[in-house]
Enzyme design. Sequence first.
Site, PDB file in Angstrom:
ATOM      1  N   HIS A 261      40.661  32.737  44.482  1.00  0.00           N
ATOM      2  CA  HIS A 261      41.533  32.258  45.561  1.00  0.00           C
ATOM      3  C   HIS A 261      42.967  32.763  45.493  1.00  0.00           C
ATOM      4  O   HIS A 261      43.753  32.457  46.376  1.00  0.00           O
ATOM      5  CB  HIS A 261      41.514  30.723  45.582  1.00  0.00           C
ATOM      6  CG  HIS A 261      41.942  30.068  44.305  1.00  0.00           C
ATOM      7  ND1 HIS A 261      42.225  28.731  44.206  1.00  0.00           N
ATOM      8  CD2 HIS A 261      42.136  30.577  43.049  1.00  0.00           C
ATOM      9  CE1 HIS A 261      42.575  28.438  42.960  1.00  0.00           C
ATOM     10  NE2 HIS A 261      42.522  29.540  42.242  1.00  0.00           N
ATOM     11  N   HIS A 262      43.322  33.504  44.428  1.00  0.00           N
ATOM     12  CA  HIS A 262      44.683  34.067  44.377  1.00  0.00           C
ATOM     13  C   HIS A 262      44.765  35.451  45.014  1.00  0.00           C
ATOM     14  O   HIS A 262      45.844  36.041  45.051  1.00  0.00           O
ATOM     15  CB  HIS A 262      45.194  34.152  42.930  1.00  0.00           C
ATOM     16  CG  HIS A 262      45.267  32.830  42.236  1.00  0.00           C
ATOM     17  ND1 HIS A 262      45.950  31.751  42.758  1.00  0.00           N
ATOM     18  CD2 HIS A 262      44.725  32.398  41.073  1.00  0.00           C
ATOM     19  CE1 HIS A 262      45.819  30.716  41.937  1.00  0.00           C
ATOM     20  NE2 HIS A 262      45.082  31.080  40.909  1.00  0.00           N
ATOM     21  N   ALA A 263      43.644  36.001  45.480  1.00  0.00           N
ATOM     22  CA  ALA A 263      43.679  37.312  46.132  1.00  0.00           C
ATOM     23  C   ALA A 263      44.011  37.129  47.610  1.00  0.00           C
ATOM     24  O   ALA A 263      43.374  36.332  48.305  1.00  0.00           O
ATOM     25  CB  ALA A 263      42.324  38.013  45.973  1.00  0.00           C
TER      26      ALA A 263
END
Length: 294
Positions: free
Chosen positions: A115-117
């Site tokens: 989810h950090h991309a």
Amino acid sequence: MTFEIYSHARWAIPLPPGHKFPISKYSLLVERVSGLVTVRESDPVPWDWLALVHEAPLLERIRTGQMSIREQRGLGLPWSEVLVERGRRSVGGTLAAAGYALAHGIGMNLGGGTHHAGHDFARGYCLFNDVAVTLARLRAEGLAQRAVVIDCDVHQGDGTAQILGPDPDAFTLSLHGARNYPFQRIPSDLDVDLPSGTGDDDYLAELDRALDVALADEYDVAFYLAGADPWEGDRLGRLSLTKPGLRARDELVLARLRGIPTVVVLAGGYAPDPSDTVDINAATLDCVLAEAAP
Ligand SMILES: [Zn+2]
């Protein structure tokens, strides 16, 4: 019929000695759950599908090994061909789990939740955003339009928020440690910042309230990021959930998502002993199987 889940554990990233990314948890988890379920190897998604979400220059740097030192440092993983192959298969696993969920009500990937991309960045151990790419593919195939993302990883889902926050047909909920990474946030539709040390009872009460807001609308598909890192012993988390508390979290989320095809992904888990993370992930699978039972 046995339940099918997806794994890309065979593509283990080569890491320098002493590197802290717990790559072993994925293969340990496959060992733990084999026999309970049918584990299938995830296919790599084509680059075109990644381009539905990620900007072309970023994809080109990743594909050709041209990520800068700064980018690799932000990612926290050194570039390698296996890293790229694994990243494409991780997205493929979430996509396959989504197909399974649309057919059977619930599906799970033994990976994903990266989810950090974001559109134009890969960071925090996250190369591609599997949930956003999967949703884009489901839409392209006319299989789903409206989506809700329930992100219970201890870290805020900034990449997902960047991609899906402005999307009127997607609702993003992130429940996380207020003092955890990332330190510069991109707002989700609903962010719940929890103080360090939040334990089971307060966490579950906050989650229940947040789900009331997130689920006020109707959705064609739901994504649940069942991060193991809110656990009290996690190296990178600041919350204090117990293993029974995390199981209660999974049960609550899956009960509230009943009736919506639900895709469950692992996201983070950084217990000093990876077998603790595997306990938590295996308990999530247990809850998934209870929901899948006819
Ligand atoms: Zn995390």
